[in-house]
Design an enzyme around this catalytic site. Structure first.
Site, PDB file in Angstrom:
ATOM      1  N   SER A 145       0.836  -1.201   0.000  1.00 13.74           N
ATOM      2  CA  SER A 145       0.000   0.000   0.000  1.00 13.74           C
ATOM      3  C   SER A 145       0.864   1.240   0.000  1.00 13.74           C
ATOM      4  O   SER A 145       1.978   1.243   0.546  1.00 13.74           O
ATOM      5  CB  SER A 145      -0.909   0.021   1.231  1.00 13.74           C
ATOM      6  OG  SER A 145      -1.584   1.257   1.347  1.00 13.74           O
TER       7      SER A 145
ATOM      8  N   TYR B 287      -2.679  -0.810  10.000  1.00 12.71           N
ATOM      9  CA  TYR B 287      -2.692  -1.260   8.607  1.00 12.71           C
ATOM     10  C   TYR B 287      -1.353  -0.963   7.938  1.00 12.71           C
ATOM     11  O   TYR B 287      -0.762  -1.835   7.280  1.00 12.71           O
ATOM     12  CB  TYR B 287      -3.822  -0.561   7.853  1.00 12.71           C
ATOM     13  CG  TYR B 287      -3.857  -0.837   6.370  1.00 12.71           C
ATOM     14  CD1 TYR B 287      -4.371  -2.027   5.870  1.00 12.71           C
ATOM     15  CD2 TYR B 287      -3.385   0.104   5.452  1.00 12.71           C
ATOM     16  CE1 TYR B 287      -4.406  -2.283   4.516  1.00 12.71           C
ATOM     17  CE2 TYR B 287      -3.418  -0.140   4.086  1.00 12.71           C
ATOM     18  CZ  TYR B 287      -3.931  -1.338   3.626  1.00 12.71           C
ATOM     19  OH  TYR B 287      -3.961  -1.583   2.275  1.00 12.71           O
TER      20      TYR B 287
END
Length: 255
Positions: free
Chosen positions: A147, A160
């Site tokens: 990400s 995350y």
């Protein structure tokens, strides 16, 4: 099965794509299938969505089959490969795409939420690969979806971001470990992608704000990521390994 498997001698390769029932995973499955790859469409709970992905592939003349396994629970990797082995003998491409968001600043994240994010995003890929290496043919490809939040500070996604950082280090380590087998290991880091897991994009103002992060002034589409993954899975990417490819549309370049 043993690691003595050699590079596939037929034109058809087999891929495993986790979280392939929708979003980025679905786009990756469709793209690989369009390249002639037989795709194992993994899903956790949404069988109907996985069937839709398989049906879309077969309707276009490709080959695919669904496999179910909940990730982030004990024995998840073994269950996944057991389902895979029932329909395929060896794999050439492994794409670790499945993941959960886990929002929250550090003071908002409790241990249960932290453990859940790491179980799905970091632990599951680790053991999927551990148990998959004796099935992965020499000359194979591993692509881990990371990400863009690992590139800039993003406090609202602390757990995350940390889990995706773990995936990136795993990518680098395995590239060194598996190079002698001709296996490449790379990561792809999307930015904000328009999928059904982002319902807030229905708000035009919110979507415009997300688009402003990219130098192209638009939000990413699943196909934008799938095309990068397909390249890394191809023979043309044989000399690329241990890399994290930014697929964020130039997000944050001006920061």
């Amino acid at each position: 099965m043993t690691s003595t498997a050699t590079t596939a001698t037929t034109a058809t390769r087999t891929a495993l794509v986790t979280g392939a029932s929708r979003g980025i995973g679905r786009a990756i499955a469709l793209r690989l299938a369009a390249d002639g790859v037989r795709v194992a469409v993994h899903y956790a709970n949404n069988e109907a969505a996985a069937r839709e992905t398989v049906d879309a592939i077969t309707a276009a003349g490709g080959s695919a089959f669904p496999i179910q396994a909940e990730l982030g629970v004990p024995g998840d990797a073994e269950a996944l490969w057991k389902a895979f082995d029932a329909q395929a003998d060896g794999v050439d491409i492994i794409v670790n795409n499945a993941g959960i968001a886990g929002p929250g600043r550090i003071h908002e994240v409790d241990e249960d939420a932290y453990d859940r994010v790491f179980a799905v995003n970091a632990k599951a890929p680790f053991f999927i690969l551990k148990h998959g290496l004796d099935r992965l043919r020499d000359g194979g490809r591993i692509v881990n979806i990371s990400s863009g939040v690992t590139k800039v500070a993003f406090p609202d996604m602390t757990a995350y971001a940390a889990s995706k950082g773990a995936v990136e280090v795993l990518t680098l380590t395995l590239a060194q470990t598996l190079g002698h087998r001709g296996i490449t290991v790379n990561a792809v880091s999307p930015g904000t992608i328009e999928t059904d897991i982002h319902p807030w994009m229905a708000d035009p103002a919110a979507k415009a704000h997300a688009a402003s992060f990219s130098v192209f002034d638009r939000v990413g589409q699943p196909d934008d990521v799938a095309d990068v993954v397909a390249f890394l899975a191809s023979e043309q990417a044989r000399w690329i390994t241990g890399q994290n490819i930014d697929a964020s549309g130039g997000s944050g370049l001006g920061l």
